[in-house]
Design an enzyme around this catalytic site. Sequence first.
Site, short mmCIF file in Angstrom:
data_model
loop_
_atom_site.label_atom_id
_atom_site.label_comp_id
_atom_site.label_asym_id
_atom_site.label_seq_id
_atom_site.Cartn_x
_atom_site.Cartn_y
_atom_site.Cartn_z
N LYS A 1 -8.74 -20.80 52.96
CA LYS A 1 -8.51 -19.71 52.00
C LYS A 1 -7.31 -18.87 52.43
CE LYS A 1 -9.54 -16.93 48.53
NZ LYS A 1 -9.02 -15.59 48.82
N GLU B 1 -0.05 -18.47 47.67
CA GLU B 1 -0.06 -17.58 46.50
C GLU B 1 1.04 -16.52 46.63
OE1 GLU B 1 -3.04 -14.06 45.44
OE2 GLU B 1 -3.99 -16.03 45.26
#
Length: 327
Positions: free
Chosen positions: A189, A196
């Site tokens: 993550k 991102e």
Amino acid sequence: MQLGMIGLGRMGANMARRLMRAGHRCVVYDRSPAAVQTLVGEGAQGADSIAALIARMQRPRHVWVMVPAGGPTESTVAELGDKLEPGDTIIDGGNSFFKDDVRRAKALAGKQINYVDAGTSGGVFGLERGYCMMVGGDPETVKRLDPIFKTLAPGRGSVERTPGREQLGGTAEEGYLHCGPAGSGHFVKMVHNGIEYGIMQALAEGFDILKGAANPTVAEEHRFALPVADIAEVWRRGSVLSSWLVDLTAKALVEDPALSKFSGHVDDSGEGRWTVNAAIEEAVPAHVIAASLFTRFRSREDASFAEKVLSAMRFQFGGHVEKATGG
């Protein structure tokens, strides 16, 4: 299946709702009594403390922690570790640092309490869209929690199947994945969020170039007053750039074409820094992610000391005077 949910913010509350809609039983706790009562009104069983939440749960207990990373998560996991019993499980669904997961899992194993880290992506849209989850923990514990992960995940939906994927099996197509031992879920993550940062920065810079095409610094015959909001919309449809981030950008530009309600001050929540640190430890070049992180730092300053030093040096060696700013 019964699940305890600690932390009823934007994601925790909606995760409990999604689980209850599918028939799971949730016992919920938050420091805000109003947040607890809201979920009680929707079918959850409320608790006014962590101890009360534990007392209302059947063994073996499974308690999902959805509070801010850092101190709040650390203190919550520590309290659970003191109050839970052997065979119970703590799931950290926030954005904890993966090395903290490794440490916590080791400490809790001494008490025979299971620890699972579940990196969770989906934000405020997860109630309807589902949550992408990257999970770390021992296989037996993760398998026992599969009904929870399967309900929270988006499922295959309308996403086209990757050719050859049908030969591989597993849960990745459903939107959740057991990545490995404790810590691995939050590691994956972390990298997800670092990527991102880079994608968001590239889109932001691209739209800035589109907007800047009308600047007077551009030769008049090369200036374009471009319909930026419409460009965002057309990129949503058949473009190689089409993505949820472009969808959200198009929505923002329709709502406020000048983005006048935003100052441009961009925070970072830690994962970008951790990703860059991991890249350094691995000796892996990560130019885009690092640059996007540094841009966020820069966004919080009107004029950095470094820029003042540059300006001073230009003046000293060449007599270059700063141009006046403003009108």
